[in-house]
Design an enzyme around this catalytic site. Structure first.
Site, mmCIF file in Angstrom:
data_model
loop_
_atom_site.group_PDB
_atom_site.id
_atom_site.type_symbol
_atom_site.label_atom_id
_atom_site.label_comp_id
_atom_site.label_asym_id
_atom_site.label_seq_id
_atom_site.Cartn_x
_atom_site.Cartn_y
_atom_site.Cartn_z
ATOM 1 C CE1 TYR A 124 16.898 50.120 43.119
ATOM 2 C CE2 TYR A 124 16.507 47.760 43.258
ATOM 3 C CZ TYR A 124 16.904 48.871 42.535
ATOM 4 O OH TYR A 124 17.297 48.729 41.227
ATOM 5 C CD GLN A 186 21.774 54.057 38.606
ATOM 6 O OE1 GLN A 186 22.638 53.244 38.912
ATOM 7 N NE2 GLN A 186 21.054 53.959 37.504
ATOM 8 C CG ASN A 209 21.456 43.809 40.365
ATOM 9 O OD1 ASN A 209 21.977 44.463 41.274
ATOM 10 N ND2 ASN A 209 21.282 44.317 39.156
ATOM 11 C CB SER A 233 15.190 34.791 44.335
ATOM 12 O OG SER A 233 14.186 34.162 45.094
ATOM 13 C CD GLN A 255 11.710 31.800 44.505
ATOM 14 O OE1 GLN A 255 12.556 32.594 44.862
ATOM 15 N NE2 GLN A 255 10.454 32.157 44.307
ATOM 16 C CG HIS A 258 12.651 35.543 41.279
ATOM 17 N ND1 HIS A 258 12.040 36.773 41.266
ATOM 18 C CD2 HIS A 258 11.990 34.817 42.204
ATOM 19 C CE1 HIS A 258 11.057 36.790 42.142
ATOM 20 N NE2 HIS A 258 11.000 35.607 42.722
ATOM 21 C CD GLU A 322 15.007 34.764 49.113
ATOM 22 O OE1 GLU A 322 14.479 35.888 49.015
ATOM 23 O OE2 GLU A 322 15.462 34.153 48.138
ATOM 24 C CG HIS A 323 11.856 31.661 49.336
ATOM 25 N ND1 HIS A 323 12.682 32.261 48.391
ATOM 26 C CD2 HIS A 323 10.938 32.598 49.689
ATOM 27 C CE1 HIS A 323 12.280 33.505 48.194
ATOM 28 N NE2 HIS A 323 11.234 33.739 48.972
ATOM 29 C CD GLU A 410 33.129 49.645 84.241
ATOM 30 O OE1 GLU A 410 32.718 48.546 83.810
ATOM 31 O OE2 GLU A 410 32.694 50.743 83.820
ATOM 32 C CG HIS A 415 30.632 57.126 84.617
ATOM 33 N ND1 HIS A 415 31.522 57.780 83.807
ATOM 34 C CD2 HIS A 415 29.754 56.485 83.788
ATOM 35 C CE1 HIS A 415 31.220 57.541 82.542
ATOM 36 N NE2 HIS A 415 30.142 56.749 82.508
#
Length: 427
Positions: A124, A186, A209, A233, A255, A258, A322-323, A410, A415
């Site tokens: 994206y 979408q 967003n 951001s 930043q 943005h 984030e940064h 168990e 098994h």
């Protein structure tokens, strides 16, 4: 920007709160669009593209002719810049390749791990006020290195029904296999369910967003993986009295521009520096083309004074930026001590925008504090680790009784029988 002096630890949650809506505020809209795309496919995609992007398209698939025309529109100098950035990103991500790991855990019991690419990935790429062609490089380059067979790119069209020429140039440069002119919720729904024009993928990557972020989280309910919940951001800078106020202001504004829901924070042990940075922001923001956007983001941002580096580091780790930019004499304390950050930038000459574009590290990073548990996008994001084992006759004799005892304890008799039946033949 709001200046906050010596906030006590009990108030940090409020002081560091991000200016984002809660999932509950957005989820009803996202769920409705997902339902329609799952039921109506491209008809629903067309409806919401018209609603949100104000354009009606006969076809959302980008043709080879459109790509060729777009390539011609990109200035040669910019093409060369994109190619240099790609080379650096390629080099850094190629270096992340790991070889097969193999071990004999017991005599005759051989185990190994190999990595295989995720076959179908969706990328994206945000459009809107700033079509991020750099994100194409950050996602398509490692996808190509990993060996993903299908690399599907979705990005919102402009009102002419077109994508940015730079996005198309970067996409063809990096081996994207299909480009779709669809954005927003979408697009994520299309990649989740598949439509007549959008292939269903196994994992979705890319920032967006708040609506895109919630859509990606909803996609996981339908068996589609995502890179991380990467939303608006954010940047946190830590600086002392030795830092350059103009540099710091420029990083904060880089930043802030943005989006209106971005957040930037300065944490400093110097009240004088905070005052200088505040003045610099006023000067620099006045001449920015995206001044209106930056001003709204700055209104959500903070300048925080703390008494010492130990408090600063504790606060930054709690925020999980984030940064994270470090401009302090005692940089080693922060570099070695930080546990929660998407990507770290060290020193006066390492602007965050270097990582956004061309240093080589990836700029698709966890936001909203998710750096406490998530990594930024890397080569392994596009791969799966698969384990293998091969046991010889002697190997099964060596560990067979162990398996039988554990299975019986168990209460899983079948098994145990799967081993017992083989041991009887071997003995």
């Amino acid at each position: 920007m709001k200046i906050i002096n010596n906030p006590n630890k009990e108030s940090w949650t409020d002081v560091l709160r991000r200016p984002t809506q809660t999932v509950g505020d957005i989820e009803d809209t996202v769920t409705q669009i997902f339902k329609e795309v799952a039921k109506d496919g491209d008809t629903a995609i067309k409806k919401y593209t018209n609603k949100f992007d104000a354009v009606t398209l006969d076809s959302t698939i980008v043709t080879p002719d459109e790509i060729a025309q777009a390539v011609q529109k990109v200035p040669e100098k910019l093409k060369e810049a994109i190619k240099q950035a790609k080379a650096n990103i390629d080099a850094f991500h190629t270096a992340q390749k790991t070889s097969r790991i193999e071990i004999e855990t017991s005599k005759g019991v051989k185990c190994w791990q190999e990595k295989r690419p995720i076959q179908k990935v969706g990328l994206y790429i945000p459009g809107g006020t700033a079509p991020l062609f750099s994100t194409v490089l950050m996602l398509a380059v490692p996808a190509q290195i990993a060996g993903c067979k299908e690399i599907v790119l979705c990005s919102p069209p402009n009102r002419k029904g077109e994508l940015s020429p730079e996005i198309l140039f970067a996409a063809q440069l990096c081996g994207v296999t299909k480009i779709i002119k669809v954005g927003g919720i979408q697009a994520i729904a299309g990649l989740t369910f598949g439509t007549e024009s959008i292939p269903k993928v196994y994992k979705i990557f890319g920032p967006g967003n708040q609506f895109v972020t919630v859509a990606k989280q909803l996609a996981t309910k339908y068996g589609v993986s995502i890179d991380m919940p990467a939303g608006p951001s954010e940047l946190l800078v830590v600086a002392d009295e030795n830092a350059n106020a103009a540099y710091i202001a420029s990083d904060l504004l880089s930043q802030a521009e943005h989006g209106t829901d971005s957040q930037v924070i300065l944490v400093s042990t110097s009240e004088a520096l905070i005052a200088d940075v505040s003045n610099e922001i006023e000067k620099q923001i006045a001449v920015l083309p995206r001044k209106a956007i930056a001003e709204k983001a700055i209104a959500n941002s903070k300048l925080i004074y703390v008494e010492n580096d130990a408090i600063a580091l504790d606060m930054i780790d709690e925020y999980g930026p984030e940064h994270f930019i470090v401009c302090c004499k005692n940089e080693d304390l922060y570099v070695n001590g930080i546990s929660n950050a998407g990507s770290v930038f060290i020193g006066d000459y390492t602007p965050e925008s270097a990582g956004d574009y061309a240093s080589g590290t990836n700029h698709t990073l966890p936001t909203n504090g998710f750096s406490k548990a998530y990594s930024g996008v890397n080569l392994d994001s596009f791969m799966k680790s698969m384990t293998f084992q091969k046991i010889s006759k002697q190997g099964l004799l060596n560990i067979g009784e162990t398996i039988e005892l554990m299975a019986e304890a168990e209460g899983l008799q079948a098994h145990k029988n799967a081993v017992t039946i083989r041991l009887k033949d071997l003995k």
